[in-house]
Design a protein around this motif. Structure first.
Motif, PDB file in Angstrom:
ATOM      1  N   MET A  86       1.026  -1.013   0.179  1.00 26.13           N
ATOM      2  CA  MET A  86       0.637   0.196  -0.112  1.00 26.13           C
ATOM      3  C   MET A  86       1.245   1.162  -0.475  1.00 26.13           C
ATOM      4  SD  MET A  86      -2.995   0.582   0.122  1.00 26.13           S
ATOM      5  CE  MET A  86      -4.391   1.736   0.496  1.00 26.13           C
ATOM      6  N   ASP A  87       1.723   1.095   0.872  1.00 30.71           N
ATOM      7  CA  ASP A  87       2.661   2.035   0.782  1.00 30.71           C
ATOM      8  C   ASP A  87       3.393   2.587  -0.552  1.00 30.71           C
ATOM      9  OD1 ASP A  87       2.787   1.859   3.579  1.00 30.71           O
ATOM     10  OD2 ASP A  87       5.121   1.698   3.152  1.00 30.71           O
ATOM     11  N   PRO A  88       3.502   2.225  -1.658  1.00 32.35           N
ATOM     12  CA  PRO A  88       3.709   2.613  -3.153  1.00 32.35           C
ATOM     13  C   PRO A  88       2.567   3.602  -3.660  1.00 32.35           C
ATOM     14  CG  PRO A  88       4.586   0.234  -2.934  1.00 32.35           C
ATOM     15  CD  PRO A  88       3.290   1.403  -2.245  1.00 32.35           C
ATOM     16  N   LEU A  89       1.510   3.485  -3.545  1.00 33.08           N
ATOM     17  CA  LEU A  89       0.107   3.595  -3.704  1.00 33.08           C
ATOM     18  C   LEU A  89       0.401   5.403  -2.625  1.00 33.08           C
ATOM     19  CD1 LEU A  89      -2.413   0.955  -4.087  1.00 33.08           C
ATOM     20  CD2 LEU A  89      -0.887   2.095  -5.850  1.00 33.08           C
ATOM     21  N   ARG A  90      -0.100   5.009  -1.449  1.00 33.01           N
ATOM     22  CA  ARG A  90       0.152   6.671  -0.675  1.00 33.01           C
ATOM     23  C   ARG A  90       1.351   7.268  -1.358  1.00 33.01           C
ATOM     24  NH1 ARG A  90      -3.476   5.199   3.530  1.00 33.01           N
ATOM     25  NH2 ARG A  90      -3.206   2.757   4.084  1.00 33.01           N
ATOM     26  N   GLU A  91       2.791   6.708  -1.574  1.00 30.08           N
ATOM     27  CA  GLU A  91       3.209   7.907  -2.503  1.00 30.08           C
ATOM     28  C   GLU A  91       3.706   8.400  -3.457  1.00 30.08           C
ATOM     29  OE1 GLU A  91       6.640   9.552  -2.262  1.00 30.08           O
ATOM     30  OE2 GLU A  91       6.643   8.198  -0.744  1.00 30.08           O
ATOM     31  N   PHE A  92       2.720   7.787  -4.021  1.00 31.91           N
ATOM     32  CA  PHE A  92       2.242   7.744  -5.783  1.00 31.91           C
ATOM     33  C   PHE A  92       1.155   9.332  -5.599  1.00 31.91           C
ATOM     34  CE2 PHE A  92      -0.826   8.047  -8.400  1.00 31.91           C
ATOM     35  CZ  PHE A  92       0.225   8.535  -9.939  1.00 31.91           C
ATOM     36  N   ALA A  93       0.267   9.029  -4.207  1.00 30.51           N
ATOM     37  CA  ALA A  93      -1.156   9.867  -4.027  1.00 30.51           C
ATOM     38  C   ALA A  93      -0.381  11.009  -3.690  1.00 30.51           C
ATOM     39  CB  ALA A  93      -2.122   8.885  -3.594  1.00 30.51           C
ATOM     40  N   GLY A 106       2.711  11.787  -2.436  1.00 34.10           N
ATOM     41  CA  GLY A 106       3.762  12.630  -2.484  1.00 34.10           C
ATOM     42  C   GLY A 106       3.470  13.577  -3.554  1.00 34.10           C
ATOM     43  N   GLY A 107       2.815  13.110  -4.229  1.00 29.92           N
ATOM     44  CA  GLY A 107       2.782  14.027  -5.379  1.00 29.92           C
ATOM     45  C   GLY A 107       1.432  15.512  -5.687  1.00 29.92           C
ATOM     46  N   ALA A 108       0.994  15.637  -4.840  1.00 32.17           N
ATOM     47  CA  ALA A 108       0.365  16.586  -3.757  1.00 32.17           C
ATOM     48  C   ALA A 108       0.854  17.781  -3.545  1.00 32.17           C
ATOM     49  CB  ALA A 108      -0.530  16.363  -2.407  1.00 32.17           C
ATOM     50  N   ARG A 109       0.867  19.206  -4.201  1.00 33.43           N
ATOM     51  CA  ARG A 109       0.433  20.398  -4.190  1.00 33.43           C
ATOM     52  C   ARG A 109      -0.223  21.127  -3.745  1.00 33.43           C
ATOM     53  NH1 ARG A 109       4.341  17.571  -7.192  1.00 33.43           N
ATOM     54  NH2 ARG A 109       6.282  17.743  -8.446  1.00 33.43           N
ATOM     55  N   GLY A 110       0.078  22.440  -3.154  1.00 35.24           N
ATOM     56  CA  GLY A 110      -0.510  23.364  -3.248  1.00 35.24           C
ATOM     57  C   GLY A 110      -1.792  23.604  -2.048  1.00 35.24           C
ATOM     58  N   ARG A 111      -2.561  23.503  -2.597  1.00 34.84           N
ATOM     59  CA  ARG A 111      -4.233  23.871  -1.431  1.00 34.84           C
ATOM     60  C   ARG A 111      -4.545  21.803  -1.844  1.00 34.84           C
ATOM     61  NH1 ARG A 111      -7.191  28.826  -2.140  1.00 34.84           N
ATOM     62  NH2 ARG A 111      -8.838  27.469  -0.480  1.00 34.84           N
ATOM     63  N   VAL A 112      -4.465  21.397  -0.660  1.00 37.87           N
ATOM     64  CA  VAL A 112      -5.451  19.777  -1.217  1.00 37.87           C
ATOM     65  C   VAL A 112      -6.396  19.393   0.081  1.00 37.87           C
ATOM     66  CG1 VAL A 112      -4.145  17.466  -0.740  1.00 37.87           C
ATOM     67  CG2 VAL A 112      -2.734  19.024  -1.720  1.00 37.87           C
ATOM     68  N   LEU A 113      -7.109  18.559  -0.592  1.00 36.06           N
ATOM     69  CA  LEU A 113      -8.360  18.010   0.143  1.00 36.06           C
ATOM     70  C   LEU A 113      -8.203  16.475   0.018  1.00 36.06           C
ATOM     71  CD1 LEU A 113     -11.404  18.768   1.671  1.00 36.06           C
ATOM     72  CD2 LEU A 113     -12.314  18.240  -0.929  1.00 36.06           C
ATOM     73  N   GLU A 114      -8.364  16.369   1.411  1.00 38.70           N
ATOM     74  CA  GLU A 114      -7.955  15.136   1.557  1.00 38.70           C
ATOM     75  C   GLU A 114      -9.185  14.713   2.248  1.00 38.70           C
ATOM     76  OE1 GLU A 114      -5.612  10.742   3.732  1.00 38.70           O
ATOM     77  OE2 GLU A 114      -4.878  12.583   2.953  1.00 38.70           O
ATOM     78  N   GLY A 131      -4.761   9.106   9.373  1.00 40.90           N
ATOM     79  CA  GLY A 131      -4.017   9.780   8.895  1.00 40.90           C
ATOM     80  C   GLY A 131      -3.068   9.447   8.281  1.00 40.90           C
ATOM     81  N   SER A 132      -3.166   7.917   7.817  1.00 37.17           N
ATOM     82  CA  SER A 132      -1.748   6.842   6.683  1.00 37.17           C
ATOM     83  C   SER A 132      -1.427   7.535   6.188  1.00 37.17           C
ATOM     84  CB  SER A 132      -2.649   5.537   6.663  1.00 37.17           C
ATOM     85  OG  SER A 132      -3.407   4.833   8.068  1.00 37.17           O
ATOM     86  N   ASN A 133      -1.700   8.650   4.990  1.00 34.80           N
ATOM     87  CA  ASN A 133      -0.750   9.326   4.085  1.00 34.80           C
ATOM     88  C   ASN A 133      -0.301  10.509   4.969  1.00 34.80           C
ATOM     89  OD1 ASN A 133      -2.500   7.739   2.509  1.00 34.80           O
ATOM     90  ND2 ASN A 133      -3.868   9.034   2.348  1.00 34.80           N
ATOM     91  N   LEU A 134      -0.465  10.683   6.107  1.00 35.51           N
ATOM     92  CA  LEU A 134       0.615  11.818   6.453  1.00 35.51           C
ATOM     93  C   LEU A 134       1.765  12.260   6.330  1.00 35.51           C
ATOM     94  CD1 LEU A 134      -1.426  12.962   9.834  1.00 35.51           C
ATOM     95  CD2 LEU A 134      -1.135  14.084   7.877  1.00 35.51           C
ATOM     96  N   PRO A 135       2.552  10.357   6.516  1.00 39.76           N
ATOM     97  CA  PRO A 135       4.464  10.375   5.761  1.00 39.76           C
ATOM     98  C   PRO A 135       4.108  10.570   4.938  1.00 39.76           C
ATOM     99  CG  PRO A 135       2.801   8.857   7.916  1.00 39.76           C
ATOM    100  CD  PRO A 135       1.801   9.673   7.048  1.00 39.76           C
ATOM    101  N   PHE A 136       3.613  10.792   4.222  1.00 40.74           N
ATOM    102  CA  PHE A 136       4.157  10.833   3.013  1.00 40.74           C
ATOM    103  C   PHE A 136       3.730  11.951   1.492  1.00 40.74           C
ATOM    104  CE2 PHE A 136       2.874   6.744   3.560  1.00 40.74           C
ATOM    105  CZ  PHE A 136       4.300   5.700   2.833  1.00 40.74           C
ATOM    106  N   TYR A 137       3.201  12.544   2.483  1.00 37.37           N
ATOM    107  CA  TYR A 137       3.752  14.131   1.435  1.00 37.37           C
ATOM    108  C   TYR A 137       5.087  14.631   1.701  1.00 37.37           C
ATOM    109  CZ  TYR A 137      -2.012  14.484   1.568  1.00 37.37           C
ATOM    110  OH  TYR A 137      -3.305  13.832   1.378  1.00 37.37           O
ATOM    111  N   LYS A 138       5.217  15.431   1.206  1.00 39.60           N
ATOM    112  CA  LYS A 138       6.142  16.622   0.676  1.00 39.60           C
ATOM    113  C   LYS A 138       6.357  17.805   1.443  1.00 39.60           C
ATOM    114  CE  LYS A 138       7.880  13.339  -2.524  1.00 39.60           C
ATOM    115  NZ  LYS A 138       7.801  12.936  -3.603  1.00 39.60           N
TER     116      LYS A 138
END
Length: 70
Positions: free
Chosen positions: A1-8, A10-18, A24-31
């Motif tokens: 699942m981590d590669p999908l989280r990294e893709f989703a 990790g590619g986010a930019r600007g103002r993001v809505l999740e 909060g499993s995606n939190l570590p993957f945001y840049k």
């Protein structure tokens, strides 16, 4: 699942809505330098509580960009 989280997240930019952020499993993957703001929504209050505890572990610069709500 981590590669999908990294893709989703990790590619986010600007103002993001999740929507349906869960625990909060995606939190570590945001840049964080790429994120202007992150709005997290989670309708399940128990999952939201678990997410809130993870928010405290984020770097200070990231915490100022995040809002979590039901």
């Amino acid at each position: 699942m981590d590669p999908l989280r990294e893709f989703a997240a990790g590619g986010a930019r600007g103002r993001v809505l999740e929507v349906g952020a869960g625990t909060g499993s995606n939190l570590p993957f945001y840049k964080w330098p790429q994120i202007e703001s992150l709005d997290l929504t989670e309708p399940d209050r128990f999952m939201l509580q678990r997410m809130q505890s993870k928010l405290g572990g984020l770097p200070a610069e990231a915490r100022t960009k995040v809002r979590a709500q039901e």
